[in-house]
Design an enzyme around this catalytic site. Structure first.
Site, short mmCIF file in Angstrom:
data_model
loop_
_atom_site.label_atom_id
_atom_site.label_comp_id
_atom_site.label_asym_id
_atom_site.label_seq_id
_atom_site.Cartn_x
_atom_site.Cartn_y
_atom_site.Cartn_z
NE ARG A 18 -2.12 -1.54 3.40
CZ ARG A 18 -2.40 -1.22 4.65
NH1 ARG A 18 -3.48 -0.53 4.94
NH2 ARG A 18 -1.62 -1.59 5.64
CG ASN A 36 -4.04 -4.62 3.42
OD1 ASN A 36 -3.48 -4.55 2.34
ND2 ASN A 36 -3.38 -4.64 4.56
#
Length: 89
Positions: A18, A36
């Site tokens: 990320r 996520n």
């Protein structure tokens, strides 16, 4: 301007994915977010010029060093007005 959603599968959680996506978004001047998702995938929504989003997607599809992207599902979305920056959720 275009907006896309990517669902990225493989070894993409617990490897800095990320943060990698956020850096790529800032580099390519793309707005949106990443997070996520249960099941071990990462979701990305990205908005910007057609060319910026295209190069962003290519970079994200490779992932950072310790990741292994196995599949990227792409879909088009409605544009979001007034969105600023790129966030990790």
């Amino acid at each position: 301007m275009v907006r896309i959603r990517l669902i990225i599968s493989g070894r993409v959680q617990g490897v800095g994915f990320r943060m990698f996506v956020q850096r790529a978004a800032r580099q390519h001047r793309v707005t949106g977010f990443t997070r996520n998702v249960s099941g071990g995938t990462v979701e990305v929504e990205a908005q910007g010029s057609r060319e910026s989003v295209k190069t962003f997607q290519l970079e994200v599809s490779m992932g950072p060093v310790h990741s292994k992207v196995e599949k990227v599902e792409r879909s088009s979305m409605e544009l979001q007005s007034g969105e600023e920056g790129f966030n990790i959720k």
